[in-house]
Design an enzyme around this catalytic site. Structure first.
Site, short mmCIF file in Angstrom:
data_model
loop_
_atom_site.label_atom_id
_atom_site.label_comp_id
_atom_site.label_asym_id
_atom_site.label_seq_id
_atom_site.Cartn_x
_atom_site.Cartn_y
_atom_site.Cartn_z
N LYS A 23 0.81 -1.10 -0.01
CA LYS A 23 0.02 0.09 -0.20
C LYS A 23 0.87 1.28 -0.14
CE LYS A 23 -1.40 1.51 4.20
NZ LYS A 23 -1.23 2.74 4.49
N ASN A 24 1.83 1.47 0.75
CA ASN A 24 2.51 2.79 0.96
C ASN A 24 3.43 2.85 -0.16
OD1 ASN A 24 1.39 3.01 3.46
ND2 ASN A 24 3.03 2.58 4.75
N CYS B 245 -3.09 12.76 13.30
CA CYS B 245 -3.85 11.33 13.24
C CYS B 245 -3.59 10.87 14.55
CB CYS B 245 -3.51 10.34 11.95
SG CYS B 245 -1.84 9.81 12.02
N ARG C 4 1.32 15.00 12.43
CA ARG C 4 1.94 14.57 11.48
C ARG C 4 2.28 15.97 10.44
NH1 ARG C 4 0.19 9.19 9.80
NH2 ARG C 4 1.83 9.21 8.15
N ARG D 163 -7.62 -0.67 6.53
CA ARG D 163 -6.92 0.26 5.70
C ARG D 163 -5.50 -0.21 5.10
NH1 ARG D 163 -5.12 4.42 8.85
NH2 ARG D 163 -4.21 4.80 7.01
N ASP E 273 6.35 0.78 11.55
CA ASP E 273 5.14 0.39 11.21
C ASP E 273 5.11 -1.14 11.60
OD1 ASP E 273 4.32 2.72 10.04
OD2 ASP E 273 4.53 1.87 8.00
C1 EPZ Z 1 4.93 7.01 5.73
O1 EPZ Z 1 4.49 8.25 6.22
C2 EPZ Z 1 4.09 6.24 5.92
N1 EPZ Z 1 2.92 6.17 5.26
C3 EPZ Z 1 3.68 5.67 7.33
O2 EPZ Z 1 2.93 4.47 7.51
C4 EPZ Z 1 4.96 5.36 8.26
O3 EPZ Z 1 4.78 5.12 9.65
C5 EPZ Z 1 6.12 6.58 8.05
O4 EPZ Z 1 6.17 6.75 6.46
C6 EPZ Z 1 7.30 6.17 8.60
O5 EPZ Z 1 8.04 5.09 8.14
C7 EPZ Z 1 2.72 6.30 3.91
O6 EPZ Z 1 3.74 5.80 3.42
C8 EPZ Z 1 1.61 6.25 3.26
P1 EPZ Z 1 7.29 10.43 7.44
P2 EPZ Z 1 5.03 9.45 6.38
O7 EPZ Z 1 7.17 11.78 6.91
O8 EPZ Z 1 5.81 9.80 5.12
C9 EPZ Z 1 8.40 14.07 11.03
C10 EPZ Z 1 1.30 2.86 7.99
O9 EPZ Z 1 0.86 2.50 9.36
N2 EPZ Z 1 8.03 14.72 9.90
O10 EPZ Z 1 8.38 9.71 7.15
O11 EPZ Z 1 4.00 10.59 6.45
C11 EPZ Z 1 7.14 12.82 11.26
O12 EPZ Z 1 6.23 13.54 12.54
C12 EPZ Z 1 1.68 4.53 7.97
O13 EPZ Z 1 1.05 2.32 7.06
C13 EPZ Z 1 8.38 16.23 10.20
O14 EPZ Z 1 8.87 16.14 11.16
O15 EPZ Z 1 5.97 9.64 7.43
C14 EPZ Z 1 7.57 11.73 11.65
O16 EPZ Z 1 8.29 11.78 12.95
C15 EPZ Z 1 1.32 5.30 9.06
N3 EPZ Z 1 7.95 16.90 9.01
C16 EPZ Z 1 9.01 11.29 10.90
O17 EPZ Z 1 9.33 12.67 10.49
C17 EPZ Z 1 7.67 16.30 7.96
O18 EPZ Z 1 7.42 17.42 6.95
C18 EPZ Z 1 8.91 10.57 9.74
O19 EPZ Z 1 7.66 10.76 9.02
C19 EPZ Z 1 7.41 15.08 7.75
C20 EPZ Z 1 7.52 14.24 8.69
#
Ligand code: EPZ
Length: 452
Positions: free
Chosen positions: A22-23, A117, A122, A420, A328
């Site tokens: 999915k991701n 969320c 996020r 989901r 995850d």
């Molecule tokens: C992706 O989310 C995945 N979602 C998430 O999977 C996964 O948990 C996450 O990556 C981390 O591996 C999808 O691919 C659809 P990030 P993403 O931006 O890209 C911080 C699941 O269960 N951050 O890599 O949105 C953030 O708060 C889901 O399948 C900032 O500070 O995650 C976090 O602490 C849930 N500023 C870290 O970075 C930003 O602009 C990593 O988040 C963006 C993120």
């Protein structure tokens, strides 16, 4: 609302194929906005987030067809639309990954801010910082991000995507997709190294992009004028694979997992083996290999036997950006370690509030002590079935795992969270010996249904 009724204590045995990821699929789908030619994606899992992304792309002028199971054909036909509205983006945070492609191809984008969320804040500051470094002007209005490229075209630049919790996966996808059509060279430093980013770069390159270094922290993109359509098969889902590994281990079972992306799961197999779970990959002829990943098979599509015959040993786990242990799978490993012999420690470094499963696992008899981002798991001899609920996808998966091992009946409420990320989990687990039934919660006694 649907719930699962699980009769625990059954050993799982059999064979399962890991579905497409999915991701990985979500940013690949968003890349349909980068060209007016058709994009054919294969092994797309039939999940709610995928349907929501199809709906969002439809609003943005893309047609879609699903000529056979797992195949999705997308084509941008009306390139005048650039507004991703709140009522769709709020259903699926990954809606944010249309931002980069829209801006790069159409010169402007209006995307509703996705908001937080259940797993914590996020933020998207890094996404925006990256697009600004490519020359975009970005401002917020009425809860929407409004981004514009000067003279409708982005310009290559240097982008640093590191934040307090590591890099950003969808932020890297956004900036890399946008840079593919920008003028000149872009260097993304502190890029996410996740396999989903490698898959996106592989597909974009096959569409005519020029991207090097995906999978490492430095990605270099030489912008091109146009991208063409392509036929691409999405990588298998490493998180589904890891969840099924835990299902084998927690039931003292033995599962043969096909299409397993072992190459993307080194940190997970390391921890599972440290806990005493046996993992044996098969070679091309179907014989057990002495190598962790046999040289004669695709390392992202391995057949592997995962088995456990004993009480597990405690381990320490810290979640980290790839290739570290994935956030995850944190909740699923916690469920497994509740039954280990001794004290395990899990520290969550990506989403430090991602512990919705802790209170629910405790209701099933787990002994968990949380302090900030760390949970100490004091192994118990048995879990006991209970009605439980968690409003997050992976937390729900951990409760299903706990239910498979618990004595008696576990009711996992509101499985739409689980749906989901896992297609018909109940049927797949039942096919290898679990007793899991999907019911409408109206069929359950009121005390078993989660309250609002
Ligand atoms: C992706 O989310 C995945 N979602 C998430 O999977 C996964 O948990 C996450 O990556 C981390 O591996 C999808 O691919 C659809 P990030 P993403 O931006 O890209 C911080 C699941 O269960 N951050 O890599 O949105 C953030 O708060 C889901 O399948 C900032 O500070 O995650 C976090 O602490 C849930 N500023 C870290 O970075 C930003 O602009 C990593 O988040 C963006 C993120």
């Amino acid at each position: 609302m649907d719930a699962f009724v699980i009769e625990g204590g059954r050993r799982l045995e059999g064979r399962l194929r890991v579905n497409g990821a999915k991701n990985a699929a979500l940013p690949l789908m968003a890349a349909a906005l980068l060209t007016d030619q058709p994009l054919t994606l294969r092994d797309i899992p039939p999940l709610a987030d995928i349907r929501n992304m199809v709906a969002l792309l439809g609003e943005l002028g893309c047609s879609h067809e699903a000529p056979e199971d797992g195949v999705l054909r997308l084509q941008a036909r009306d390139e005048s639309r650039s507004h991703a509205r709140y009522d769709i983006v709020r259903t699926m945070r990954a809606g944010i990954c249309v931002l980069g492609p829209l801006l790069a191809r159409r010169g402007e984008a209006r995307v509703s801010l996705p908001g937080g969320c259940a797993i914590g804040d996020r933020p998207i500051d890094l996404h925006l910082r990256g697009l600004v470094a490519l020359g975009a002007t970005v401002f917020l209005k009425g809860g929407d991000i409004i981004a514009k490229a000067p003279r409708r075209r982005l310009k290559g630049g240097r982008v640093f995507l590191g934040g307090a919790f590591g890099s950003t996966v969808l932020g890297t996808a956004n900036v890399m997709s946008a840079a593919a059509l920008a003028d000149g060279q872009t260097i993304i430093e502190s890029a996410a190294c996740e396999p989903e980013i490698v898959d996106l770069a592989t597909m974009l390159n096959a569409m005519g992009a020029n991207i090097r270094g995906a999978g490492s922290p430095r990605i270099i993109v030489e912008g091109v004028r146009d991208l063409r359509g392509i036929d691409h098969t999405v990588i298998p889902d490493r998180i589904e694979a890891g969840t099924l590994m835990c299902a084998a281990a927690i039931t003292n079972g033995s599962l043969l997992l096909e299409n397993c992306p072992l190459d993307a799961l080194m940190a997970v197999s390391d921890r599972l083996e440290a806990a005493g779970v046996q993992m044996k990959a098969l070679d091309r002829h179907g014989n057990p290999s002495s190598d962790p990943i046999p040289a004669d098979v695709d390392p992202m599509r391995v057949t592997v036997r995962v088995a456990s015959e004993r009480v597990l040993r405690p381990v320490e786990i810290t979640t980290q950006p790839h290739p570290g242990f994935p956030t995850d799978l944190q909740a699923q490993l916690m469920a497994l370690l509740t039954l280990a012999e001794g004290n395990s420690v899990i520290t969550e470094k990506i989403f430090p509030e991602r512990f919705l499963h802790v209170a629910e696992l405790s209701r099933m008899g787990a002994r968990l002590f949380r302090q900030g981002p760390t949970v100490i798991i004091s192994g118990v001899r048995r879990l006991v079935g209970a009605p439980v609920m968690a409003s997050d996808l992976r937390a729900s998966a951990s409760l299903v795992l706990a239910g498979l091992a618990a004595e008696g009946t576990t009711i996992v409420n509101r499985v739409y969270h689980l749906d989901r990320g896992y297609h018909k989990m109940e049927d797949r687990l039942a096919s290898v010996g679990a007793s899991v039934k999907r019911v409408d919660d109206k069929e359950l006694a009121p005390q078993l249904v989660a309250a609002e």
